[in-house]
Design an enzyme around this catalytic site. Sequence first.
Site, PDB file in Angstrom:
ATOM      1  N   ASN A   7       0.879  -1.176   0.000  1.00  0.00           N
ATOM      2  CA  ASN A   7       0.000   0.000   0.000  1.00  0.00           C
ATOM      3  C   ASN A   7       0.912   1.221   0.000  1.00  0.00           C
ATOM      4  O   ASN A   7       1.472   1.593   1.031  1.00  0.00           O
ATOM      5  CB  ASN A   7      -0.878  -0.037   1.252  1.00  0.00           C
ATOM      6  CG  ASN A   7      -1.839   1.136   1.322  1.00  0.00           C
ATOM      7  OD1 ASN A   7      -1.785   2.041   0.484  1.00  0.00           O
ATOM      8  ND2 ASN A   7      -2.702   1.131   2.325  1.00  0.00           N
ATOM      9  N   LYS A  14       3.362   0.847   3.087  1.00  0.00           N
ATOM     10  CA  LYS A  14       2.996  -0.180   4.062  1.00  0.00           C
ATOM     11  C   LYS A  14       3.034  -1.524   3.355  1.00  0.00           C
ATOM     12  O   LYS A  14       2.680  -1.611   2.176  1.00  0.00           O
ATOM     13  CB  LYS A  14       1.550   0.041   4.533  1.00  0.00           C
ATOM     14  CG  LYS A  14       1.417   1.011   5.677  1.00  0.00           C
ATOM     15  CD  LYS A  14       0.005   0.960   6.238  1.00  0.00           C
ATOM     16  CE  LYS A  14      -0.545   2.349   6.310  1.00  0.00           C
ATOM     17  NZ  LYS A  14      -1.953   2.511   6.444  1.00  0.00           N
ATOM     18  N   ARG A  91      -2.533  -2.087  -3.500  1.00  0.00           N
ATOM     19  CA  ARG A  91      -3.759  -1.340  -3.252  1.00  0.00           C
ATOM     20  C   ARG A  91      -3.733  -0.085  -4.129  1.00  0.00           C
ATOM     21  O   ARG A  91      -2.782   0.694  -4.082  1.00  0.00           O
ATOM     22  CB  ARG A  91      -3.835  -0.922  -1.789  1.00  0.00           C
ATOM     23  CG  ARG A  91      -5.049  -0.083  -1.519  1.00  0.00           C
ATOM     24  CD  ARG A  91      -4.907   0.715  -0.258  1.00  0.00           C
ATOM     25  NE  ARG A  91      -6.079   1.550  -0.082  1.00  0.00           N
ATOM     26  CZ  ARG A  91      -6.080   2.646   0.643  1.00  0.00           C
ATOM     27  NH1 ARG A  91      -4.987   3.053   1.238  1.00  0.00           N
ATOM     28  NH2 ARG A  91      -7.185   3.354   0.754  1.00  0.00           N
ATOM     29  N   HIS A 180     -12.949   2.724   0.301  1.00  0.00           N
ATOM     30  CA  HIS A 180     -12.903   1.656   1.321  1.00  0.00           C
ATOM     31  C   HIS A 180     -13.561   0.378   0.797  1.00  0.00           C
ATOM     32  O   HIS A 180     -14.051  -0.451   1.572  1.00  0.00           O
ATOM     33  CB  HIS A 180     -13.654   2.047   2.614  1.00  0.00           C
ATOM     34  CG  HIS A 180     -13.045   3.167   3.396  1.00  0.00           C
ATOM     35  ND1 HIS A 180     -13.811   4.159   3.993  1.00  0.00           N
ATOM     36  CD2 HIS A 180     -11.766   3.464   3.696  1.00  0.00           C
ATOM     37  CE1 HIS A 180     -13.020   5.004   4.624  1.00  0.00           C
ATOM     38  NE2 HIS A 180     -11.768   4.615   4.461  1.00  0.00           N
ATOM     39  N   LEU A 209     -15.912   2.879  10.316  1.00  0.00           N
ATOM     40  CA  LEU A 209     -15.729   4.107  11.084  1.00  0.00           C
ATOM     41  C   LEU A 209     -14.301   4.195  11.602  1.00  0.00           C
ATOM     42  O   LEU A 209     -13.955   3.606  12.626  1.00  0.00           O
ATOM     43  CB  LEU A 209     -16.724   4.152  12.256  1.00  0.00           C
ATOM     44  CG  LEU A 209     -18.200   3.895  11.904  1.00  0.00           C
ATOM     45  CD1 LEU A 209     -19.069   3.939  13.158  1.00  0.00           C
ATOM     46  CD2 LEU A 209     -18.700   4.892  10.867  1.00  0.00           C
ATOM     47  N   GLY A 210     -13.472   4.895  10.848  1.00  0.00           N
ATOM     48  CA  GLY A 210     -12.099   5.143  11.287  1.00  0.00           C
ATOM     49  C   GLY A 210     -11.873   6.637  11.244  1.00  0.00           C
ATOM     50  O   GLY A 210     -12.821   7.421  11.376  1.00  0.00           O
ATOM     51  N   ASN A 211     -10.638   7.021  11.060  1.00  0.00           N
ATOM     52  CA  ASN A 211     -10.344   8.433  10.869  1.00  0.00           C
ATOM     53  C   ASN A 211     -11.044   8.916   9.598  1.00  0.00           C
ATOM     54  O   ASN A 211     -11.704   9.943   9.574  1.00  0.00           O
ATOM     55  CB  ASN A 211      -8.829   8.557  10.750  1.00  0.00           C
ATOM     56  CG  ASN A 211      -8.377   9.891  11.197  1.00  0.00           C
ATOM     57  OD1 ASN A 211      -9.149  10.691  11.734  1.00  0.00           O
ATOM     58  ND2 ASN A 211      -7.116  10.174  10.957  1.00  0.00           N
ATOM     59  N   ARG A 241     -12.204  15.519   8.220  1.00  0.00           N
ATOM     60  CA  ARG A 241     -12.967  15.891   7.022  1.00  0.00           C
ATOM     61  C   ARG A 241     -14.405  16.243   7.370  1.00  0.00           C
ATOM     62  O   ARG A 241     -15.014  15.597   8.222  1.00  0.00           O
ATOM     63  CB  ARG A 241     -12.970  14.736   6.008  1.00  0.00           C
ATOM     64  CG  ARG A 241     -11.660  14.567   5.296  1.00  0.00           C
ATOM     65  CD  ARG A 241     -11.654  13.319   4.432  1.00  0.00           C
ATOM     66  NE  ARG A 241     -10.638  12.398   4.883  1.00  0.00           N
ATOM     67  CZ  ARG A 241     -10.545  11.124   4.508  1.00  0.00           C
ATOM     68  NH1 ARG A 241     -11.437  10.609   3.679  1.00  0.00           N
ATOM     69  NH2 ARG A 241      -9.589  10.373   4.965  1.00  0.00           N
ATOM     70  N   PHE A 284     -10.832   9.951  18.588  1.00  0.00           N
ATOM     71  CA  PHE A 284     -11.975   9.836  19.502  1.00  0.00           C
ATOM     72  C   PHE A 284     -11.559   9.491  20.936  1.00  0.00           C
ATOM     73  O   PHE A 284     -12.312   9.744  21.868  1.00  0.00           O
ATOM     74  CB  PHE A 284     -12.982   8.802  18.972  1.00  0.00           C
ATOM     75  CG  PHE A 284     -13.958   9.398  17.992  1.00  0.00           C
ATOM     76  CD1 PHE A 284     -13.542   9.783  16.729  1.00  0.00           C
ATOM     77  CD2 PHE A 284     -15.289   9.600  18.337  1.00  0.00           C
ATOM     78  CE1 PHE A 284     -14.430  10.348  15.821  1.00  0.00           C
ATOM     79  CE2 PHE A 284     -16.187  10.163  17.443  1.00  0.00           C
ATOM     80  CZ  PHE A 284     -15.760  10.536  16.183  1.00  0.00           C
ATOM     81  N   GLY A 331     -11.102   1.414  13.080  1.00  0.00           N
ATOM     82  CA  GLY A 331     -10.659   1.827  14.414  1.00  0.00           C
ATOM     83  C   GLY A 331     -11.774   2.057  15.418  1.00  0.00           C
ATOM     84  O   GLY A 331     -11.780   1.467  16.508  1.00  0.00           O
ATOM     85  N   ASN A 335     -13.448  -0.730  18.061  1.00  0.00           N
ATOM     86  CA  ASN A 335     -12.920  -0.526  19.419  1.00  0.00           C
ATOM     87  C   ASN A 335     -13.688   0.429  20.318  1.00  0.00           C
ATOM     88  O   ASN A 335     -13.327   0.586  21.473  1.00  0.00           O
ATOM     89  CB  ASN A 335     -11.472  -0.008  19.329  1.00  0.00           C
ATOM     90  CG  ASN A 335     -10.563  -0.978  18.629  1.00  0.00           C
ATOM     91  OD1 ASN A 335     -10.401  -2.100  19.096  1.00  0.00           O
ATOM     92  ND2 ASN A 335      -9.993  -0.578  17.518  1.00  0.00           N
ATOM     93  N   GLU A 384      -8.060  -5.436   5.197  1.00  0.00           N
ATOM     94  CA  GLU A 384      -7.921  -5.094   3.787  1.00  0.00           C
ATOM     95  C   GLU A 384      -6.742  -5.831   3.145  1.00  0.00           C
ATOM     96  O   GLU A 384      -6.807  -6.250   1.994  1.00  0.00           O
ATOM     97  CB  GLU A 384      -7.790  -3.582   3.625  1.00  0.00           C
ATOM     98  CG  GLU A 384      -9.096  -2.880   3.977  1.00  0.00           C
ATOM     99  CD  GLU A 384      -8.966  -1.400   4.254  1.00  0.00           C
ATOM    100  OE1 GLU A 384      -9.318  -0.615   3.371  1.00  0.00           O
ATOM    101  OE2 GLU A 384      -8.513  -1.025   5.344  1.00  0.00           O
TER     102      GLU A 384
END
Length: 396
Positions: A7, A14, A91, A180, A209-211, A241, A284, A331, A335, A384
């Site tokens: 990625n 990554k 990716r 996504h 639901l992540g950043n 965003r 969060f 994330g 969590n 992913e």
Amino acid sequence: MKILVINCGSSSLKFQLIDSEDDRVLAKGLCERIGMEGSRLVYTKAGCDKIVIESEMPEHTKAVRLVINTLTDEENGVIKSLNDIDAVGHRIVHGGEKFSKSVLVDEDVIKAIEECNDLAPLHNPANLIGIRACQELMPDTKMVAVFDTAFHQTMPSKAFLYGIPYDYYEKYKVRRYGFHGTSHSYVSDRTAKILEKPYDKLKTIVCHLGNGASISAVKDGNSVDTSMGLTPLEGLIMGTRSGSIDPAIIEFISNKVNKSIKEVMDVLNKKSGVLGLSGIGSDFRDLMAAMDQGNEQARIAIDCFCYQVVRYIGAYAAVMNGVDAIAFTAGLGENNSYIREQICSYLTYLGVEIDSEKNKINGTETVISTDASKVKVLVVPTNEELKIAKETLQLI
Ligand code: ADP
């Protein structure tokens, strides 16, 4: 087979090396600050502690070389030589309308990805650099491109067209693409498996639901709608965003604060979302800590975030004429039990009933609704990289 998943971003790379026999991650890592001073590889071999390798990486080929050297290193490595890598899965963020599934990389594919560059000017060129760097070092290894947008290509035109002159779609391909996709596809598929229901007969709403955050409506195995649009700015309120806003706000604010459109867009991308609303941060964990100490702005930001998720769930239950399962991932989805509980507290009209004990569980595949709940609610950790490895294996 051993599949290397890459990625590649503009200054980062990554990777994961996955053994397809048992889906095990043999090693993974992140090259940071490529092209800058202080570049380094943070590397983890399965079952071992993280190590940090400081090394100059003026460009991506150097990063790929370092990754390969580390993977084949006598002490830290997990394979003997480059030849042990059977294929590479890349990716790719934007496949436009050209790609509705993963493909084997050849020169025509590279050209077609390049043609999508103006739809994702920050991401696609970087993804292509990753492909080129790998080709240079592994010219005989098969490569596969896996697109973030591909899964959503099944959306009908009524879901992907904006109410703007049709010319803009025909000439410039302005439409909803959604992102996504690898995650929405993986999580909706896992949801069906966990519930032991046929994937092609299930109505699922996936809340990634992540950043960055997006929601999708997956009906009978196909994405029929999703919240991100031409770019990943549309949809939910995110970490930094804005998500969907009245487009007239852009000109209004530009006049009020004397900023160019480009500058206002920068605010919408990087200084908005829960960061902008709270003035505290985009993470969060920080917002929840502030809320617990009585910070009103943090509470407002969290409330607005949850409310938007609820709005989309309502909309997607409507367009699918019902919903069987709601899956939380990424994330926050994986969590943050408080967020899940807040969102589900709005959904009693759908027959959603959460088991608050089960909802305490984080980071593992769990059905968190009660047995009596009409709609099943699940936590499904996304993966992913594994999905990219599986697609790659299938194509080679
Ligand atoms: P990205 O879009 O950058 O991949 P993530 O999926 O990592 O984002 O999600 C980031 C959000 O998830 C943050 O707001 C953070 O609070 C939350 N998060 C991530 N990991 C955890 C965790 N272990 N515990 C609680 N919250 C978490």
